[in-house]
Design a protein around this motif. Structure first.
Motif, PDB file in Angstrom:
ATOM      1  N   ILE A   1       0.982  -1.123  -0.122  1.00 17.25           N
ATOM      2  CA  ILE A   1       0.015  -0.061   0.005  1.00 17.25           C
ATOM      3  C   ILE A   1       0.830   1.256   0.197  1.00 17.25           C
ATOM      4  O   ILE A   1       1.755   1.427   0.860  1.00 17.25           O
ATOM      5  N   THR A   2       0.670   1.933  -0.902  1.00 19.88           N
ATOM      6  CA  THR A   2       1.502   3.216  -0.992  1.00 19.88           C
ATOM      7  C   THR A   2       0.556   4.440  -1.306  1.00 19.88           C
ATOM      8  O   THR A   2      -0.414   4.410  -1.796  1.00 19.88           O
ATOM      9  N   TRP A   3       0.983   5.735  -1.475  1.00 17.40           N
ATOM     10  CA  TRP A   3       0.404   7.094  -1.602  1.00 17.40           C
ATOM     11  C   TRP A   3       1.249   7.628  -2.755  1.00 17.40           C
ATOM     12  O   TRP A   3       2.659   7.668  -2.895  1.00 17.40           O
ATOM     13  N   ASP A   4       0.294   8.140  -3.703  1.00 15.30           N
ATOM     14  CA  ASP A   4       1.394   8.643  -5.036  1.00 15.30           C
ATOM     15  C   ASP A   4       2.365   9.941  -4.852  1.00 15.30           C
ATOM     16  O   ASP A   4       3.084  10.149  -5.625  1.00 15.30           O
ATOM     17  N   GLU A   5       1.775  10.861  -3.874  1.00 14.12           N
ATOM     18  CA  GLU A   5       2.619  11.934  -3.574  1.00 14.12           C
ATOM     19  C   GLU A   5       2.238  12.705  -2.260  1.00 14.12           C
ATOM     20  O   GLU A   5       1.235  12.041  -1.636  1.00 14.12           O
ATOM     21  N   PHE A   6       2.787  13.670  -1.796  1.00 15.04           N
ATOM     22  CA  PHE A   6       2.510  14.275  -0.372  1.00 15.04           C
ATOM     23  C   PHE A   6       1.421  14.909   0.030  1.00 15.04           C
ATOM     24  O   PHE A   6       0.765  15.193   0.708  1.00 15.04           O
ATOM     25  N   GLY A   7       0.702  15.504  -1.309  1.00 11.12           N
ATOM     26  CA  GLY A   7      -0.453  16.261  -1.073  1.00 11.12           C
ATOM     27  C   GLY A   7      -0.454  17.555  -0.528  1.00 11.12           C
ATOM     28  O   GLY A   7      -1.356  18.261  -0.033  1.00 11.12           O
ATOM     29  N   GLY A   8       0.769  18.048  -0.425  1.00 12.71           N
ATOM     30  CA  GLY A   8       0.921  19.492   0.261  1.00 12.71           C
ATOM     31  C   GLY A   8       1.250  19.501   1.554  1.00 12.71           C
ATOM     32  O   GLY A   8       1.429  20.391   2.273  1.00 12.71           O
ATOM     33  N   PHE A   9       1.568  18.198   2.267  1.00  9.36           N
ATOM     34  CA  PHE A   9       1.793  17.912   3.803  1.00  9.36           C
ATOM     35  C   PHE A   9       3.180  18.054   4.004  1.00  9.36           C
ATOM     36  O   PHE A   9       4.153  17.271   3.194  1.00  9.36           O
TER      37      PHE A   9
END
Length: 517
Positions: free
Chosen positions: A354-362
């Motif tokens: 499970i991963t997330w594609d990028e930081f989203g501004g955080f």
């Protein structure tokens, strides 16, 4: 409150570390003082048993299915910045409102008390580089124009993800491949590259590489990307694959979540898209009907699981966790998918990442290594779930999406794409194929949080095994045992019959130790 179902881990409490086994062997031989050449040979055999007496550790019988679940827009510190033992937010971290202007004050990191921050934060290429600020990692508050950037979640708000970290593997140095938004990173997920020869003049293309999100008016099929993707390589090498596109209708239409039709190869082989690009709704059916491909990508989209909570449905939040989406609802969606794998015939042969594609501004406090002009991007949360991972392990190795491709190449024997995967680190260090398989952890997948977040102390850090030390520790134990045995050779003048009895007794004790390995 929620209740997860954990089917007791098989023999994990009985696994002996190399240090403990070496100590036990040393004590046994010191007491035995066996004085024959045979004892010397046996001592070396015992100590070197991980090399000599254990079967070769091949990934082929163990890992036969890889499942990559991709969510959106959270940094590592945003989700796991206070997780015990991880490289999280340093105590007392405060970011300047405006770097270089101390009179403007600072903003201290803080725990969020809601599942949604109520808005999206900027996370385009240019804002990302302002956040990065030349590696100082102090431009977030100014560039995002919000103190929300330094807010972080905890176990209360995303309990299943923390449960997975407790039980399986958490990567705390997994970076997005590009220091920019989702589209380019999705290309890295699929192919290890976002270009180099994209012949388009646009703000979202830099030096032939895609760094941004094309406008809705742009037809992504016009990209005609001409480098090799992993699904193409798998097809060529006879490895089955599926791209679950979140529920979008047409498998032949390119989008941010289905980048494959943007590749020239798939525009020429649309039958492959028709056969291998599916709605995520098909994943549970494929698992139940014995049709899971060897490699699967699961992208978010409009499909929701049947167990999705009413609050998630009524709020019309997406399940991709892209702010302002609720994180608990995205977590429920992911947990449902993980449960489906764990309760299927495929659990014992699978690894779910499970991963997330990028930081989203955080905010994230770790400056990403710059391996080329385009990345790495900021750290993203990544969990590795499998019966064959080291339990409760925090992996400090540096990874990016190219590491997912490298893992695919190693497990299925396909050649390197020659893109970012060629320089990315292998993820094999998170696996231990000679252990008893870990049991599944089935979550309720219906958690929502509406109350205040309690200010509770975090649990104590979990002791971390270090798999790379196994060989060295076994050799060290062998040397120690050999020295003690030589001393026994000099001091002991016992008869041969007693020696044979001692050797037999020690061998039986070694068999017991090996059975716990």
């Amino acid at each position: 409150m929620y209740q997860s179902v954990y089917y007791g881990q098989i023999s994990s409490s009985l696994v002996l570390s190399p240090i403990l086994r070496s100590v036990i062997l040393i004590v046994l031989f010191w007491r035995a003082k066996v004085a024959t050449v045979g004892a010397v040979v046996l001592s070396m055999t015992l100590a070197l048993s991980p090399i000599i007496l254990q079967p070769a550790l091949s990934t082929t019988p163990r890992l036969q299915h890889l499942i990559f679940i991709v969510q959106e827009n959270h940094s590592f510190d945003n989700y796991f910045g206070t997780y015990p033992g991880a490289d999280g937010i340093p105590p007392g971290t405060a970011l300047p409102v405006e770097p270089g202007q101390p009179s403007m004050g600072n903003v201290t990191t803080y725990s969020l008390n809601n599942e949604t921050i109520g808005q999206d934060l900027p996370h385009d290429w240019y804002t990302s580089h302002s956040d990065y600020n030349g590696g100082l990692m102090n431009g977030f508050v100014e560039a995002e124009n919000s103190s929300l950037t330094v807010g972080h979640y905890n176990r209360t708000l995303i309990p299943y993800y923390w449960d997975y970290a407790d039980r399986y593997v958490l990567d705390d140095r997994f970076f997005a491949s590009e220091l920019g938004p989702s589209f380019g990173n999705h290309l890295y997920v699929a192919s290890g590259s976002a270009g180099g020869n994209v012949n388009i003049t646009a703000k979202w293309v830099l030096n032939g590489t895609i760094i941004g999100t094309p406008p809705d008016s742009f037809n992504l099929a016009d990209l005609k990307l001409n480098w090799t993707s992993m699904p193409e390589s798998l097809t060529t090498n006879g490895v089955t694959w599926t791209w679950y596109n979140g529920g979008s209708a047409d498998p032949k239409t390119p989008s941010t979540f289905n980048v494959l039709p943007a590749f020239n190869y798939f525009q020429l082989h649309q039958n492959l898209l028709q056969a291998n690009v599916k709605s995520t709704a098909a994943l549970p059916n494929d698992l139940q009907n014995g049709k899971l491909a060897q490699v699967s990508w699961v992208m978010p989209g409009p499909w929701h699981p049947p167990t999705w909570p009413d609050l998630c449905r009524s709020s019309q939040t997406p399940d991709n966790e892209h702010p302002p989406a609720r994180s608990d609802c995205g977590m429920d969606y992911v947990a449902y998918l993980v449960n489906q794998v764990m309760q299927s015939q495929y659990w014992q042969s699978s690894a779910i990442i499970i991963t997330w594609d990028e930081f989203g501004g955080f905010y994230d406090h770790v400056a990403p290594p710059q391996v080329d002009k385009f990345g790495y991007g900021f750290r993203v949360p990544t969990l590795v779930i499998s019966p064959w991972v080291i339990p409760g392990y925090i992996d400090h190795q540096t990874y990016d999406f190219g590491s997912l491709l490298k893992l695919t190449e190693e497990v299925f024997g396909v050649p390197s794409l020659g893109a970012r995967d060629a320089i990315s680190n292998s993820m094999m260090g998170a696996f231990r194929f000679n252990q008893g398989p870990l049991a599944p952890l089935v979550e309720p997948a219906n958690f929502t949080w509406t109350g205040p977040v309690p200010n509770t102390a975090p649990p104590a850090p979990i002791a971390q095994p270090i798999p790379l030390m196994y060989l060295g520790l076994s050799l060290a134990g062998g040397v120690a045992v050999l020295v003690i045995t030589v001393v026994a050779l000099r001091r002991t003048r016992r008869g041969r019959r007693k020696t044979i009895r001692e050797v037999a007794r020690l061998f039986s004790q070694w068999l017991l130790l090996s059975s716990l390995e």
